[in-house]
Design an enzyme around this catalytic site. Structure first.
Site, mmCIF file in Angstrom:
data_model
loop_
_atom_site.group_PDB
_atom_site.id
_atom_site.type_symbol
_atom_site.label_atom_id
_atom_site.label_comp_id
_atom_site.label_asym_id
_atom_site.label_seq_id
_atom_site.Cartn_x
_atom_site.Cartn_y
_atom_site.Cartn_z
ATOM 1 C CB THR B 185 -0.860 0.085 1.276
ATOM 2 O OG1 THR B 185 0.006 0.228 2.404
ATOM 3 C CG2 THR B 185 -1.703 -1.138 1.445
ATOM 4 C CD GLU B 330 -3.707 -1.517 4.681
ATOM 5 O OE1 GLU B 330 -4.557 -1.273 3.788
ATOM 6 O OE2 GLU B 330 -2.818 -0.715 5.003
ATOM 7 C CE LYS B 438 -9.605 14.938 16.141
ATOM 8 N NZ LYS B 438 -8.922 14.045 17.054
ATOM 9 C CD1 TRP B 443 -13.777 15.418 15.790
ATOM 10 C CD2 TRP B 443 -14.234 13.415 14.905
ATOM 11 N NE1 TRP B 443 -13.062 14.488 16.500
ATOM 12 C CE2 TRP B 443 -13.324 13.238 15.976
ATOM 13 C CE3 TRP B 443 -14.647 12.296 14.183
ATOM 14 C CZ2 TRP B 443 -12.841 11.991 16.347
ATOM 15 C CZ3 TRP B 443 -14.172 11.049 14.554
ATOM 16 C CH2 TRP B 443 -13.271 10.894 15.635
#
Lengths: 538, 538
Positions: B185, B330, B438, B443
């Site tokens: 990756t 993954e 943030k 968020w």
């Protein structure tokens, strides 16, 4: 070098976790043994299964203990099933249709500790309880209100028993090869033998059965498993259906045409699975009441060969796809399914029905081949018949508490069936190996003669056995039970067969009897017939 | 107590055996790198894969050796793939789109012994060969006739090399956890990391992807995997398609709209999978030439969020079902797919498109949850966003030759994505964790602002980053590349956003730049943007 992926055991209760979390709103509907319909969802199912596990743990049950069930397909049976397995214990499903002495043998051989039973089977359990020293408790799958008077020692109503446990319980975690479930096969000879499924084999088999070319369960399906949970895992449906997030509709004790139709209709069932007998009952009910099947899209039919008329009626009259299947308790049980494939999609009429009458082809994870008496592999030509051998991660390697390995060289399991396989992979059972008739060095399929003979007017049931013959080794004898009032003759029957089967397959003789002997599960006992006709000479 | 089912390892080459035996007549069609179409069937594929394995064995390759490929999706790449894995060696797929220095790092880190390359990539290989001391042979996936002049040491044409080996070879047998494939990756920071798939994880992942609610491949499908085999296993299709017995149509190097359309049409492709860019090219070609998609039934779109316009056009204009997906290298890579379910089937219009824009839900064998910064699980309410963690048998536990475990407590892998999950299990990515802003303890999703801003006329590309703020910790800065000729202003953009996103999400400021930096695989490099705007103050 090993890969670096997660060590994540395939455990059956993770299926339930998946269903509760991702399809928690999907319903589980049950025709209760008490009568009314009961409905809840996968979240409820998981909570109640966790409570069963905890309650069993409070009884001292742990990994490897055998816990038996004798029950119809219901919500409570599924809760019990997952509760037992999620604790690492072994869910031993008992077939209530077995003879009492077989049940006694099986329960003692498995050394079951607790027996969960439906109300229906309380009298049966009472009749054999004296012979079941290992059973310390009988949990009756009902509530206090419906609890019967019973002579069973230590009997308790399931709901009362469950009240003793909350859901504050974590599933056990263990090796995926840990035993999960036990199911005895009742052969035609010898004592029943226990097939011991593992968590891994059950999860893999469930995934296999959800593949599009098997039953292809999706999250919008409403699935009615009519095939009982005690009949080899309800053909994987109690795993496959929650895996896919489909709704699970449970028929309870209502296996008659009217009850089944009611569920198909009110619950908008999209797919179902059952043996031919059940569909016969449904078809009769549909015909008598002039009903349709607007919701049902496909049915898996196995356990016995599906009759031609049944395929034709379901597909042509009711627009329901028939998926003819074959399997064995030792195969978890699915071995083959007869979905069309690219090269057969164009088939119509007689060619189509001929293909549909075959038992189908193997999904990935079932290997299959046919061999001759010496173990040589035979060609896949759709004609040459041989011993059908299978292999795969959901196929047995041994029976419970039997020392003998049951595998041939290369790890193959002999199904005991005789079959041919065609170029496209479609298999057709032609006989049991014990029943095949060896005539002049060739094999005659007793089943094919029987299936043909049954089409002759006046024949209620037919069985074919081989009789010793000085010149041909064996020749077929056709044994017939006439329909009430029929006087069909030997000559008429032989004339009917002429041209429908190979000339040298035509039986040497026809004998008429009043009744053909059957096993507890409805199979013809050819062994008994062979005894009965032991001294027969043509 | 262990179950008594067969010890049957899940090995990827058993997929090929299954396909060759049960679907041997099904075709594999390739647009060759040399130009013409090439076609053969699964029987041929298996024979040629066995020959690759044998030829590799003759080279001294054995279990655990890393063999690299740099190739398009072609028949020869699939043969090489199965040949390597069937020998127990590790198939290391290289992404030719990576920067040269990354390729050099990866090949040296993996210590690849042999490199199989397509004609296309010979110049690329020549440019880096001096830095690849472990590569002892270059096998060019062509025949002698098309063999180029090359400076590569020990270069040989694949067909010539293959001539040295017949198919008299048996697949190796080994532990199912043996490494099968390696794929690096390329994150936005640090060196690429190797994901090491096992035979078990690849087989399970293939079965998972064939479930009806994922891609649901059946034996009548013709599947076109446009997503490259070097892009995390072509999203499992090189396993899933032969498992199901579907036909495999390989696009070679032809990824443009015209080439893809030609295959969809002539090969009657029923399902396909690719990143959004590919579909954009196809849609443009269809529009320009007034074409239809009569055969194509469904497409899996992932790798990047699927734009709304693409879903609407494919579904409404061309009657092609869009299955929006999400995954990671993954994760083998499939994590979620956005198939409708029972409770969402009735959705129409805006509600439907909103659901389709979500990345979907997990099949069985992928577990998923969202947590806050302290690891506390967050509710599945479709609003609360958190760190997206995953778990399952086809999810990584570590990277190749990196000591550090990458799993959190409980065996969870942190995807690095921020997402919310709704009550029905549908997940939506809202940000990368490094990019989330943030602000005042809450968020803000940079992705949602970007996706909204891109709808404003005059904006060619948009990126949002957090800038330190004395009162709110961080506040969003919108960075815009104008379309050529556009003079869209900050005020116009902010006015456009007003009412489309939460008031407190409205960027503090808009900055205009000429170009937004991208990684080799086309992702916005926000790290570079943050460097660029390092001293920025509102």
């Amino acid at each position: 070098m090993l890969g670096l992926m997660q060590d994540y055991p395939l455990l059956v209760h993770t299926v339930l976790d998946h269903a509760a979390l991702n399809h928690g709103e999907r319903e589980m509907v049950t025709r209760s043994i008490e009568g009314p319909m009961r409905r809840y969802n996968y979240r409820d199912l998981r909570v109640r299964s966790l409570r069963v596990a905890k309650a069993l743990q409070l009884e001292g049950v742990g990994i490897g203990d055998r816990i038996a069930t004798m029950a119809w397909n219901t919500d409570r049976h599924v809760e019990t099933w997952y509760g037992i397995m999620g604790l690492g214990a072994i869910c031993h499903t008992l077939n209530p249709r077995l003879f009492a002495e077989q049940l006694i043998y099986i329960i003692n051989h498995a050394e079951d500790r607790i027996l969960f039973i439906d109300l229906t089977f309380v009298p049966l359990a009472e009749a054999i309880a004296a012979h079941l020293p290992t059973i310390t408790k009988y949990i009756i799958l009902t509530d206090d209100e419906h609890m019967p008077e019973t002579s069973l020692a230590n009997a308790v109503a399931f709901e009362t028993w469950l009240d003793g446990a909350d859901a504050d319980f974590s599933w056990a975690s263990f090796d995926e090869n840990t035993a999960a479930a036990l199911c005895y096969t009742s052969g035609t000879t010898g004592n029943p033998k226990g097939v011991l499924y593992s968590h891994r084999s059950n999860v893999l088999h469930g995934l296999m059965c959800n593949q599009p070319d098997v039953l292809g369960v999706n999250s919008s399906d409403n699935i009615l498993p009519i095939v009982p949970m005690f009949h080899a895992n309800a053909w994987a449906l109690t795993y496959a259906v929650p895996t896919a997030g489909a709704s699970l509709i449970m028929p309870g004790a209502g296996m008659d045409g009217r009850s089944i139709y009611e569920l198909l209709d009110t619950e908008k069932v999209s797919a179902s699975a059952a043996v031919p007998t059940v569909w016969l009952g449904l078809l009769q009910h549909l015909k008598e009441n002039d009903l349709e099947l607007p919701w049902l899209k496909r049915v898996l039919i196995g356990g016995a060969a599906c009759p031609r008329m049944m395929i034709e009626t379901l597909e042509n009259k009711y627009d329901v796809e028939v998926i003819h299947g074959w399997g064995m308790t030792e195969m978890s049980p699915v071995g083959t399914t007869g979905k069309m494939k690219n090269s057969t999609m164009h088939l119509k009429g007689e060619e189509l029905i001929k293909l549909k009458l075959k038992q189908g082809r193997t999904p990935y994870m079932v290997e299959m081949k046919i061999v001759d008496d010496d173990g040589n592999e035979l060609p896949r030509d759709g004609k040459t018949a041989g011993h059908l051998l299978v292999r795969g991660p959901a196929v047995s390697s041994a029976y419970y508490n039997h020392d003998k390995s049951i595998l041939l060289e290369g790890g193959w399991f002999d199904s005991g069936d005789i079959a041919h396989i065609d170029e496209l992979g479609y298999m057709q059972i032609t006989d049991r190996d014990k029943d095949v008739i060896k005539s002049g060095g060739e094999w005659i399929s007793s089943i094919e003669i029987e299936n043909t003979a049954i089409g002759c007017e006046g024949i209620a049931e037919a069985a074919v056995i081989g009789i010793a013959h000085p010149k041909w080794t064996e020749r077929p004898l056709l044994i017939v039970v006439r329909e009430t009032g029929s006087e069909v003759s030997e000559n008429e029957i032989l004339a009917y067969l002429d041209g429908k089967i190979a000339k040298w397959w035509i039986p040497e003789a026809v004998e008429f009897i009043d009744e053909i002997p059957h096993t507890a599960t409805g199979k013809i006992q050819k062994m008994k017939l062979r005894e009965q006709f032991g001294g027969y000479r043509f």
